[in-house]
Design an enzyme around this catalytic site. Structure first.
Site, mmCIF file in Angstrom:
data_model
loop_
_atom_site.group_PDB
_atom_site.id
_atom_site.type_symbol
_atom_site.label_atom_id
_atom_site.label_comp_id
_atom_site.label_asym_id
_atom_site.label_seq_id
_atom_site.Cartn_x
_atom_site.Cartn_y
_atom_site.Cartn_z
ATOM 1 N N ARG A 164 -6.671 3.988 11.667
ATOM 2 C CA ARG A 164 -6.576 2.636 11.834
ATOM 3 C C ARG A 164 -7.491 2.051 12.843
ATOM 4 O O ARG A 164 -7.530 0.743 13.199
ATOM 5 C CB ARG A 164 -5.301 2.573 12.733
ATOM 6 N N LYS A 176 0.759 -1.207 0.076
ATOM 7 C CA LYS A 176 -0.068 -0.063 0.047
ATOM 8 C C LYS A 176 0.820 1.113 -0.168
ATOM 9 O O LYS A 176 0.432 2.315 -0.646
ATOM 10 C CB LYS A 176 -0.987 -0.111 1.116
ATOM 11 N N ARG A 186 1.081 -6.337 14.777
ATOM 12 C CA ARG A 186 0.411 -5.359 13.839
ATOM 13 C C ARG A 186 -0.589 -5.974 13.126
ATOM 14 O O ARG A 186 -1.486 -5.273 12.837
ATOM 15 C CB ARG A 186 1.729 -4.632 12.880
#
Ligand code: AMP
Length: 206
Positions: A85, A13, A164
């Protein structure tokens, strides 16, 4: 155009966000880079989260991002990479600006871990390489462009990456539903150029 880019670690990304920002002539804002580049007293606090693969607290992140978005170069639009996020960050962003499109690049966890374990960056010129996939440096550990030393990010170890990914599935993926017809979904297991082409085509169509 104001765009958001989503995808798990290693989905490409960041790479796509850079290319698309050049094609559309709008700034690419990587929130990870923005936080990593913050200096002064805040740095120690930020590092304490980032080195463990933990998210920086929302209020602190949005404060740093808001300042960046006030720059003149963001007037005609921007690409946000790595923000929001979680739902809280999405709400905070909505209070600052309206978003045109969200792009999601998909990838399995296994592929993500594999790609991240090979990721290295030049210490000097910041060029990115992957020792396991591509682009591979011609000589291991040495930058093709400036012969600088290739280093691994301190949070690119398998444990931090797993953490993550878990955070991505748990906190980030749920926010994608809220974009509905504004969401553009792309398969991340394709050549870089093919993904760029697909993003540009879908941006034109929608
Ligand atoms: P990245 O460069 O996107 O992989 O992000 C690296 C690290 O920066 C993350 O593990 C977090 O510690 C921090 N970070 C990046 N984006 C955010 C965000 N939107 N909110 C909080 N922390 C973030």
């Amino acid at each position: 155009m104001k765009l958001l880019f989503f995808g798990p670690q290693g989905s490409g990304k960041g790479t796509q966000a850079v290319v698309i920002s050049q094609k559309l002539n709008i700034p690419h804002i990587s929130v990870g880079d923005l936080l990593r580049g913050t200096t002064g007293v805040l740095k120690i606090e930020l590092d304490s989260y980032m080195n463990q693969g933990k998210l920086v607290p929302d209020e602190l992140t949005i404060k740093i991002l808001k300042e960046r978005l006030l720059n003149n170069d963001c007037k005609k639009g921007f690409i946000l990479d790595g923000f929001p996020r979680n739902l809280n960050q999405l709400e905070m962003l909505k209070n600052i600006t309206a978003i045109d499109k969200a792009i999601e690049i998909t990838l399995t966890d296994d592929e993500s871990i594999k790609r991240i374990s090979g990721r290295v960056t030049c210490e000097k010129c910041k060029a990115g390489y992957n020792e396991l996939t591509s682009p591979k440096p011609q000589e291991p550990g040495v930058c093709d462009v400036c012969e600088g030393k290739l280093i691994r990010r301190s949070d690119d170890n398998p444990e931090a990456v797993k953490k993550r990914l878990h955070t991505y599935h748990q906190d980030t993926e749920p926010i994608l539903n809220s974009f509905k017809e504004k969401l553009i979904k792309i398969n991340g297991i394709q050549p870089i150029e093919k993904i760029t082409q697909e993003i540009l085509e879908k941006l034109k169509k929608k």
